[in-house]
Design a protein around this motif. Structure first.
Motif, PDB file in Angstrom:
ATOM      1  N   UNK A  24       0.764  -0.973  -0.020  1.00  0.00           N
ATOM      2  CA  UNK A  24       0.047   0.036   0.096  1.00  0.00           C
ATOM      3  C   UNK A  24       0.866   1.147  -0.025  1.00  0.00           C
ATOM      4  N   UNK A  25       1.951   1.163   0.562  1.00  0.00           N
ATOM      5  CA  UNK A  25       2.740   2.405   0.564  1.00  0.00           C
ATOM      6  C   UNK A  25       3.789   2.641  -0.505  1.00  0.00           C
ATOM      7  N   UNK A  26       3.819   1.509  -1.408  1.00  0.00           N
ATOM      8  CA  UNK A  26       4.241   1.559  -2.627  1.00  0.00           C
ATOM      9  C   UNK A  26       3.360   2.316  -3.676  1.00  0.00           C
ATOM     10  N   UNK A  27       2.087   1.663  -3.481  1.00  0.00           N
ATOM     11  CA  UNK A  27       0.925   2.545  -4.371  1.00  0.00           C
ATOM     12  C   UNK A  27       0.737   3.896  -3.901  1.00  0.00           C
ATOM     13  N   UNK A  28       0.753   4.293  -2.672  1.00  0.00           N
ATOM     14  CA  UNK A  28       0.673   5.507  -2.479  1.00  0.00           C
ATOM     15  C   UNK A  28       1.559   6.522  -2.864  1.00  0.00           C
ATOM     16  N   UNK A  29       2.608   5.939  -2.519  1.00  0.00           N
ATOM     17  CA  UNK A  29       3.897   6.991  -3.113  1.00  0.00           C
ATOM     18  C   UNK A  29       4.169   7.187  -4.527  1.00  0.00           C
ATOM     19  N   UNK A  30       3.626   6.160  -5.373  1.00  0.00           N
ATOM     20  CA  UNK A  30       3.695   6.237  -6.745  1.00  0.00           C
ATOM     21  C   UNK A  30       2.668   7.191  -7.231  1.00  0.00           C
ATOM     22  N   UNK A  31       1.566   7.072  -6.633  1.00  0.00           N
ATOM     23  CA  UNK A  31       0.322   7.815  -6.901  1.00  0.00           C
ATOM     24  C   UNK A  31       0.966   9.377  -6.540  1.00  0.00           C
ATOM     25  N   UNK A  32       1.530   9.651  -5.534  1.00  0.00           N
ATOM     26  CA  UNK A  32       2.102  10.995  -5.228  1.00  0.00           C
ATOM     27  C   UNK A  32       2.973  11.521  -6.306  1.00  0.00           C
ATOM     28  N   UNK A  33       3.956  10.591  -6.902  1.00  0.00           N
ATOM     29  CA  UNK A  33       4.712  10.860  -7.912  1.00  0.00           C
ATOM     30  C   UNK A  33       4.136  11.229  -9.178  1.00  0.00           C
ATOM     31  N   UNK A  34       2.912  10.439  -9.383  1.00  0.00           N
ATOM     32  CA  UNK A  34       2.287  10.772 -10.659  1.00  0.00           C
ATOM     33  C   UNK A  34       1.309  11.874 -10.851  1.00  0.00           C
ATOM     34  N   UNK A  35       1.101  12.540  -9.502  1.00  0.00           N
ATOM     35  CA  UNK A  35       0.163  13.541  -9.374  1.00  0.00           C
ATOM     36  C   UNK A  35       0.533  14.804  -8.582  1.00  0.00           C
ATOM     37  N   UNK A  36       1.927  14.948  -8.224  1.00  0.00           N
ATOM     38  CA  UNK A  36       2.303  16.085  -7.357  1.00  0.00           C
ATOM     39  C   UNK A  36       3.465  16.583  -8.095  1.00  0.00           C
ATOM     40  N   UNK A  37       3.480  17.376  -9.101  1.00  0.00           N
ATOM     41  CA  UNK A  37       4.470  17.895  -9.891  1.00  0.00           C
ATOM     42  C   UNK A  37       5.245  18.765  -9.263  1.00  0.00           C
ATOM     43  N   UNK A  38       4.690  19.424  -8.095  1.00  0.00           N
ATOM     44  CA  UNK A  38       5.626  20.363  -7.362  1.00  0.00           C
ATOM     45  C   UNK A  38       6.444  19.818  -6.481  1.00  0.00           C
ATOM     46  N   UNK A  39       6.074  18.522  -6.017  1.00  0.00           N
ATOM     47  CA  UNK A  39       7.023  17.839  -5.070  1.00  0.00           C
ATOM     48  C   UNK A  39       8.110  17.405  -5.976  1.00  0.00           C
ATOM     49  N   UNK A  40       7.718  16.969  -7.237  1.00  0.00           N
ATOM     50  CA  UNK A  40       8.829  16.295  -7.905  1.00  0.00           C
ATOM     51  C   UNK A  40       9.880  17.398  -8.637  1.00  0.00           C
ATOM     52  N   UNK A  41       9.263  18.503  -8.764  1.00  0.00           N
ATOM     53  CA  UNK A  41      10.136  19.579  -9.172  1.00  0.00           C
ATOM     54  C   UNK A  41      11.204  20.245  -8.159  1.00  0.00           C
ATOM     55  N   UNK A  42      10.692  20.007  -6.861  1.00  0.00           N
ATOM     56  CA  UNK A  42      11.647  20.111  -5.667  1.00  0.00           C
ATOM     57  C   UNK A  42      12.683  19.193  -5.450  1.00  0.00           C
ATOM     58  N   UNK A  43      12.325  17.960  -5.466  1.00  0.00           N
ATOM     59  CA  UNK A  43      13.285  16.870  -5.516  1.00  0.00           C
ATOM     60  C   UNK A  43      14.407  17.101  -6.612  1.00  0.00           C
TER      61      UNK A  43
END
Length: 386
Positions: free
Chosen positions: A337-356
Motif C-alpha cells: 500500500x505504501x508503494x501504491x501511495x508513493x507512486x500515486x504521489x509521484x504521478x500527481x504532485x509535480x510540485x514535489x517532483x520539481x523540488x526533488x
C-alpha cells in the motif's frame, strides 16, 4: 615483507553476474594502487556479464567454466552442468586442487567480498595470510536465517571485517552482542561518477509509454517486485497510467512473469532482463523505484542519485542516510500500500517532483571516492604490517 615488495592480494568470489557486490569488487580492484598491490581474483565460476571487466593488471583465475562456455545442445549442456558441479565440489573441498590452479602462490591478504565467500577465505590452506571479510546484509531479516550459523562461525576467523554501512554493523552487534568480533571498519561503496554520467549518454531503444518507473536489481524475493506488481495493478485499474521497467535477471523470473501475465500487465510491467549498461534507461525514465525488503548501502540508489532521478525507496539499510525524505527522494516501508501511495504521489504532485529534482542538482557533492579507496588500502597495509 620488504618495503619494495608488492602486497599480494587475493579476492575470492563465486561469479560475476551483474550485481551490486560485483560492481563494488570491480570498483575497488580498479582503484587499488597497482604499484602497491599485486591483485588476483579467484572465481568459482567464470560466469556473468562482468567476467571480462577486470583491468589488465589484475590476474583472473577460475575453478570451473561458466555457462557462457557451454554447449547450446540441451543434453550436452546438462551433462556439462553436472560435470561442473562435481568438479567444483571437489575443488572447494580439497585445497590442494585450488592451490594448484592458483599456481601455489602465497598471498599476503585474502578477501571475501561477500558472506558467500567467507568459508573459502577462512578455510584457505594459507594459514599465514591475513583474512578480510566484507559484509553487506541485514543479519536479522527472515531470508538470512538459514545462512546465519555459517556466517557466525566464520566472523571471528577473520582478521578484519568491513561493513558497507554503519547500520549493517549496528544490526550485527545488536543481534549478536557476544560474538567475538575481529577488528572492524565501515567503508561505504564507491561511486564511479564520471563513468556513470558518460555511459548514461549511450543511445537505447525507446522506453515504454510514460510516465516510466525504472528499477535495476536481481529478480530475487527480497527485492519486492512481487509487491510492486500488486501496487502497479491497483494504480492501472484506478486510471493512473504509467509503466514499470525492471532491469535484471534471477530466480524469480518465472514467478514474476506468471504473475504479470495473470494480471494482464504485459504491456505496462516489463521485465527487461540484464543490461551491461543500465544507466541510459535510468536517465531517460521519469522515476526510479527500489521496493526491496532488505538492502545495505545499495549502489543502485547512489547511481540513480548521480543521474538526478527522483527515487521511491524502502527505508532499509542505509537508504535513509543516502536519501532525505521528500527532499532528494521518497522513503516508504516494505508495504504494498505504501508503494501504491508513493507512486500515486509521484504521478500527481509535480510540485514535489520539481523540488526533488532541484535538490538533486548538487547531490554528487556527498560522494568522496578517494576517501573510500584510501580507507581500503590502509586496512590492507596495516594488516600486513602486523
Amino acid at each position: 615483507m620488504s618495503e619494495n615488495k608488492k602486497i599480494k592480494v587475493l579476492f575470492r568470489h563465486r561469479s560475476m553476474e551483474m550485481g551490486g557486490v560485483e560492481k563494488v569488487i570491480l570498483s575497488i580492484i580498479k582503484n587499488l594502487n597497482p604499484e602497491k598491490f599485486d591483485i588476483t581474483v579467484c572465481l568459482n565460476l567464470n560466469q556473468g556479464e562482468l567476467r571480462n571487466e577486470f583491468p589488465d593488471h589484475v590476474k583472473k583465475v577460475y575453478l570451473a567454466n561458466g555457462r557462457e562456455d557451454f554447449s547450446n545442445n540441451s543434453l550436452i549442456h546438462k551433462l556439462q552442468l553436472i560435470r561442473r558441479r562435481l568438479k567444483l565440489s571437489r575443488v572447494l573441498k580439497d585445497h590442494t586442487l585450488s592451490d594448484r590452479l592458483l599456481g601455489y602462490q602465497k598471498f599476503d591478504v585474502e578477501i571475501a567480498p561477500t558472506y558467500s565467500a567467507f568459508s573459502s577465505v577462512t578455510q584457505s590452506s594459507n594459514k599465514d595470510s591475513k583474512k578480510i571479510g566484507w559484509f553487506h546484509s541485514e543479519i536479522n531479516i527472515p531470508g538470512m536465517k538459514p545462512l546465519v550459523p555459517d556466517i557466525l562461525d566464520n566472523f571471528p576467523r577473520f582478521d578484519h571485517m568491513i561493513y558497507c554501512s554503519q547500520k549493517i554493523k549496528d544490526i550485527m552487534h545488536q543481534s549478536y552482542p557476544d560474538l567475538p568480533y575481529p577488528a572492524e571498519s565501515v567503508v561505504i561503496n564507491a561511486i564511479p561518477i564520471e563513468e556513470i554520467k558518460k555511459k548514461a549518454e549511450e543511445k537505447i531503444e525507446d522506453l515504454p509509454e510514460g510516465p516510466v518507473f525504472v528499477s535495476v536489481g536481481r529478480l530475487h524475493g527480497r527485492k519486492g517486485y512481487h509487491k510492486l506488481i500488486d501496487a502497479h495493478k491497483r494504480l492501472i485499474e484506478e486510471g493512473f497510467h504509467h509503466s514499470i521497467l525492471i532491469l535484471g535477471n534471477g530466480e524469480e523470473l518465472k514467478n514474476l512473469t506468471e504473475k504479470i501475465q495473470a494480471h494482464n500487465l504485459q504491456d505496462t510491467f516489463i521485465l527487461g532482463g540484464n543490461r551491461m549498461n543500465p544507466y541510459p534507461y535510468v536517465k531517460h525514465a521519469d522515476f526510479f523505484i527500489l521496493p526491496s525488503e532488505s538492502e545495505a548501502w545499495p549502489l543502485v540508489i547512489a547511481e540513480a542519485l548521480i543521474l538526478q532521478k527522483p527515487i521511491i525507496a524502502t527505508d532499509t539499510g542505509d537508504v535513509g542516510v543516502m536519501i532525505r525524505d521528500r527532499e532528494t527522494g521518497y522513503l516508504i516501508n516494505y508495504d504494498t500500500n505504501e508503494m501504491y501511495e508513493a507512486m500515486k504521489v509521484f504521478l500527481t504532485d509535480p510540485e514535489l517532483i520539481a523540488g526533488i529534482r532541484k535538490n538533486l542538482e548538487t547531490i554528487e557533492d556527498q560522494f568522496d571516492n578517494q576517501k573510500i579507496f584510501d580507507a581500503v588500502e590502509g586496512i590492507i597495509e596495516n594488516l600486513v604490517k602486523k
